[in-house]
Design an enzyme around this catalytic site. Structure first.
Site, PDB file in Angstrom:
ATOM      1  N   GLU A   1      -5.944  -8.204   0.089  1.00  0.00           N
ATOM      2  CA  GLU A   1      -6.422  -8.287   1.477  1.00  0.00           C
ATOM      3  C   GLU A   1      -7.919  -8.046   1.495  1.00  0.00           C
ATOM      4  OE1 GLU A   1      -4.461  -5.499   4.064  1.00  0.00           O
ATOM      5  OE2 GLU A   1      -2.455  -6.065   3.412  1.00  0.00           O
TER       6      GLU A   1
ATOM      7  N   GLU B   1       0.834  -1.216   0.000  1.00  0.00           N
ATOM      8  CA  GLU B   1       0.000   0.000   0.000  1.00  0.00           C
ATOM      9  C   GLU B   1       0.866   1.262   0.000  1.00  0.00           C
ATOM     10  OE1 GLU B   1      -2.827  -0.338   3.226  1.00  0.00           O
ATOM     11  OE2 GLU B   1      -4.012  -1.771   2.087  1.00  0.00           O
TER      12      GLU B   1
END
Ligand SMILES: *[C@@H]1O[C@H](CO)[C@@H](O)[C@H](O)[C@H]1NC(C)=O
Ligand SMILES: *[C@@H]1O[C@H](CO)[C@@H](O)[C@H](O)[C@H]1NC(C)=O
Ligand SMILES: *[C@@H]1O[C@H](CO)[C@@H](O)[C@H](O)[C@H]1NC(C)=O
Ligand SMILES: *[C@@H]1O[C@H](CO)[C@@H](O)[C@H](O)[C@H]1NC(C)=O
Length: 485
Positions: free
Chosen positions: A268, A123
């Protein structure tokens, strides 16, 4: 629920059942993070994964102990590169070559690790990072891809970048209005073009829980997969849950970039169990039950109806994670820190009311807790001790809406003291607090608020005592020899 698995079981052929289960299991993996004070022994974790028929894992680094535990297991692995390595990998191709040599090539042997993906950064474009990794992520990705290619690995594995869903957005929450966020648009277009040219997948993390957490007007049912909430029509498709809407927002953003067929991996997806009023085992159970049924049915999203590829987040609670995003951050595990399951979950997607298989062979520290010494504590002066215990320990289960939010003042302080004491491996010096604490053998748990006992962790104390133990044994043998002479 039906699902292909259930249908074929009815046909009654054992062989087909086995084949179907195997093909289903390919559809999901789990994230295995290790930001914990007492990480579980990787050999125990690998065994637990196998017993739960989980065949894919995503890691956040390439820790050699974890990688060696995975060697020979056949488990499909996404290896990770932490953000703090991006700069050196971007700056110098030689560093990327070294990284690949040490963390990939070394495991590409018979009975090695079945590496399928390399996640470059994690991220990296999160706005909380203030653009720290904007310049380095793409060059690092290119260098890693080149090094993998040069080492001859690109036939079996692909590099990717797990992005948070924040890199794209849509006006009025309509997927069809989806596009990359304006401040990262150019870099995202460059990355996506490179992915396309080199047949690399787009990886995105999607969190319905965060939609609910960040927006108090968010319709709760829309976070789940049960189809009980409203349905939002958009451009000829109907959306009854935010996961699909979010995923398709990305598909539209890619389409706008002229890319129609890029493989998408959900890096995720999951639900936390503590630290917020919506973070409960009950809601996590509901979320995963809906998700696993979806995965078992091989049904994708309205725009991409084919099978989804997802990694659940996460396997275990991690008590040292930053709580900047929120106190729930340390409670994403399907399993607690010690590998015990928190709620019912049928990993096969048949919706059976079963509990996942717990980790076996976990060793705990002594059955003792650190609590307030009522005879000596001065409640007016304990403030700084409480702050210290919570800062270095983990008090996230004490906050509003959490499992330990109903403690009285003394229990509250005891909870904090105990968390600190356990995280410090039950070091007696960690249960002092200027004389206001004491060690007790009486289970200090209060109702549903668990006062945990930490585990013997391979990464720290276990190894030390093991080496120490061997020393003593060697010493005794020597002494014995000396005595014999
Ligand atoms: C290999 O990965 C480990 C764990 O992520 C890291 O500490 C190490 O620096 C990497 N090796 C190289 C040569 O970059
Ligand atoms: C990002 O900027 C904010 C506000 O300026 C600051 O509080 C925060 O510490 C910064 N974060 C990082 C990772 O640099
Ligand atoms: C217990 O501690 C938490 C976290 O510091 C605090 O929010 C709460 O008010 C405390 N409860 C009592 C009864 O002191
Ligand atoms: C302490 O009590 C709690 C709640 O009754 C229980 O769940 C936990 O297993 C106990 N801990 C130990 C170490 O016996």
């Amino acid at each position: 629920m039906a699902g292909r698995a259930a249908m074929l079981v009815n046909l009654g052929t054992v062989v087909m059942t086995v084949l179907t289960l195997a093909s289903f299991v390919e559809g999901f993996g789990v994230n295995w993070g290790n930001i914990a004070s007492h990480p579980l022994n990787p050999d125990i974790v690998v065994r637990m994964l196998k017993e739960n028929k989980i065949n894919k894992v995503k890691l956040f680094d390439a820790d050699s102990w974890t990688m060696n535990a995975l060697a020979g297991s056949g488990m499909e692995v996404m290896v990770g590169i932490p953000n703090n390595l991006l700069e050196t990998l971007a700056d110098d191709y030689g560093n990327a070559k070294d990284w690949v040599k040490e963390n990939i090539t070394a495991y590409m042997r018979k009975d090695g690790v079945n590496i399928k993906y390399v996640a470059v950064g994690n991220e990296p474009f999160l706005s909380a990072y203030n653009g720290s990794y904007l310049k380095t992520t793409f060059p690092a990705l290119k260098n890693i891809h080149r090094a993998l290619k040069e080492a001859g690995h690109t036939d079996v594995m692909k590099a990717t970048i797990p992005q948070n869903a924040e890199v794209y957005e849509s006006a009025n929450d309509k997927p069809s209005e989806g596009d990359f966020r304006s401040d990262v648009k150019q870099i995202m277009l460059d990355i996506v073009k490179f992915f396309h040219d080199n047949d690399l997948p787009f990886t995105v993390n999607i969190y319905p829980f965060l939609s609910l957490y960040l927006n108090q007007h968010f319709p709760v049912e829309y976070a789940f997969f049960d189809g009980n909430g409203q349905t939002i029509p958009d451009n000829g498709k109907n959306y009854d849950n935010v996961f699909d809407a979010n995923y398709d927002t990305l598909v539209y953003a890619l389409n706008k970039a002229g890319i129609k067929d890029m493989k998408i991996i959900v890096g995720e997806v999951g639900w936390p169990t503590d630290g917020h009023k919506y973070a409960t085992p009950k809601l996590a159970e509901k979320f995963y039950a809906g998700l696993m049924k979806r995965l078992a049915k091989d049904v994708g999203t309205p725009l991409r109806p084919e099978k989804l590829e997802v990694y659940l987040f996460g396997l275990l609670d991690e008590d040292m994670k930053s709580i900047l995003p929120g106190p729930f951050e340390r409670h994403w595990g399907i399993f607690r820190y010690d590998g015990t399951p928190k709620f019912m979950l049928d990993f096969t997607g048949q919706g059976r009311k079963i509990v996942p298989v717990a980790a076996k062979g976990v060793q705990y520290l002594d059955k003792q807790w650190c609590v307030v010494n009522k005879d000596t504590i001065n409640l007016d002066e304990v403030g700084p001790d409480l702050d210290y215990a919570c800062y270095h320990g983990d008090c996230t289960a004490m906050l509003y809406g959490s499992t330990c939010s109903n403690l009285d003042k003394i229990q509250n302080i005891s909870y904090a003291f105990n968390m600190f004491f356990q995280i410090q491996g039950q070091d007696v010096r960690a249960c002092d607090f200027r004389g206001s604490a004491m060690i007790t053998k009486n289970n200090a748990s209060v109702g549903s608020c668990l006062f945990p006992i930490q585990i013997v962790s391979g990464s720290g104390d276990f190894r030390i005592s093991y080496v120490f133990g061997r020393f003593i044994v060697a010493g005794l043998i020597l002494l014995g020899l000396v005595a014999a002479i």
